[in-house]
Design a protein around this motif. Structure first.
Motif: not given
Length: 368
Positions: A30-33, A49-62, A72-79
């Motif tokens: 799931i890509i949700q930034t 859909l679990a278990p899923v991997d995500v690409v997310a904004d760093p704000m939501n990592l906690p 698993h999570c990949e972080s995608l900052p705005a910049r």
């Protein structure tokens, strides 16, 4: 446009490489930034859909790090540079996803989904989607989303999941993360959480509204917990609560909690007051009684859905802020953004009285 050109240059090569690096059956991404409120509205799809991997904004990592449904999570900052996005696209490609769901259909997110070369890619087509992004996502399964449609339902529709009270259930952390340090004192009989602002002019109510709300809470002998960031302190100081409301107990939580600690603290409230902020959706996810002041936000598209949520729109005011088109500035005053009628104030007062009565009698499902 660079994403379109580069995406279609790289994609044929990656499709050939996919022949020797096949997808893994049942693996989903799931890509949700988007930011916190939109993220919490994504959790029904994550759970389904679990278990899923995500690409997310760093704000939501906690929050993500305390979510049992996320593998698993990949972080995608705005910049993020193009080089960094290419590295991320390669990592996603190597994972071999069978299905990818793009919930924030921006050009960078669509670019990542294109290069990941899943068997099936699902995306929203919104009122803000540009034509070149549609070209970049050619062949993707699309769900057309308009402003009058509940975006949470369209997220579920991407995976052909029917929208019911059960499938719409949100969470902030799962299971609920219990922090070691707690601000809540359980001898306080009527605990009310408050978010004064989201650091956004469109989500900041007039000073006079907060004074009237605090007056109503003082009448119910409430303990008010103020949650937020340290940079919101000036709004709290302007209210001058100790001097104006001597019979009100104030607990200042500004800047004192980590994001992952916030859901538990909100879950201990009997009532939560907020504009349409991420904290408001946390309260909704915890099934806490909630008054959500929509102001300029478009409630038909996104709003708290809990049975204990009182959602108040601005009567006579056209919405200005939408899920995929959210300005941060306006020439309108807070009074113009958040008009409340006499009837709405009556509903607010009655709602507060009911929650206070339930809290004092112990007839509250969240009593501790």
């Amino acid at each position: 446009m660079n994403y379109l050109i580069l995406g279609w240059l790289c994609w044929p090569l990656l499709r050939l490489l996919r022949l020797v690096m096949p997808v893994q059956r049942g693996k989903r991404l799931i890509i949700q930034t988007a930011k916190m409120g939109d993220w919490i509205n994504t959790t029904p799809l994550i759970r389904a859909l679990a278990p899923v991997d995500v690409v997310a904004d760093p704000m939501n990592l906690p929050l993500i790090h305390h979510d049992q449904f996320i593998h698993h999570c990949e972080s995608l900052p705005a910049r993020t540079s193009l080089r960094q996005k290419l590295h991320l696209a390669w990592r996603l490609f190597r994972q071999g996803y069978e299905d990818i769901y793009v919930l924030m259909p921006s050009a960078p997110n669509t670019f990542l989904a294109r290069l990941a070369c899943a068997h099936h890619t699902h995306t929203l087509d919104t009122y803000r989607t540009r034509q070149y992004v549609r070209w970049l996502g050619a062949g993707f399964h699309r769900v057309h989303h308009q402003r009058q449609q509940l975006v949470l339902d369209d997220y579920l529709k991407l995976a052909a999941i029917p929208a019911t009270a059960s499938t719409r259930q949100k969470h902030a952390t799962s299971p609920l993360y219990v922090p070691a340090t707690k601000l809540v004192e359980h001898h306080h009989r009527f605990r009310v959480g408050v978010s004064l602002t989201a650091g956004n002019a469109l989500k900041t109510m007039p000073h006079s509204h907060w004074l009237r709300l605090l007056q109503l809470l003082e009448q119910q002998q409430a303990t008010v917990y103020v949650f937020g960031l340290e940079n919101e302190r000036r709004w709290l100081e302007q209210l001058d609560i100790p001097a104006r409301f001597p019979d009100l107990t104030l607990v200042d939580g500004l800047g004192k909690l980590k994001l992952e600690e916030l859901p538990w603290h909100i879950s201990q409230m009997h009532l939560y007051l907020s504009t349409d902020t991420g904290n408001s959706y946390m309260a909704d996810a915890c099934s806490i009684a909630l008054i959500n002041f929509l102001g300029p936000c478009h409630g038909a598209e996104q709003r708290p859905l809990g049975e204990l949520a009182l959602v108040l729109g601005s009567e006579g005011q056209e919405p200005l802020s939408f899920v995929f088109q959210a300005p941060y500035k306006t020439n309108l005053t807070p009074e113009q953004l958040y008009p409340l009628s006499h009837q709405q104030w009556q509903r607010i007062e009655a709602f507060i009285q009911r929650q206070a009565s339930a809290a004092r009698s112990g007839d509250h499902y969240n009593a501790v």
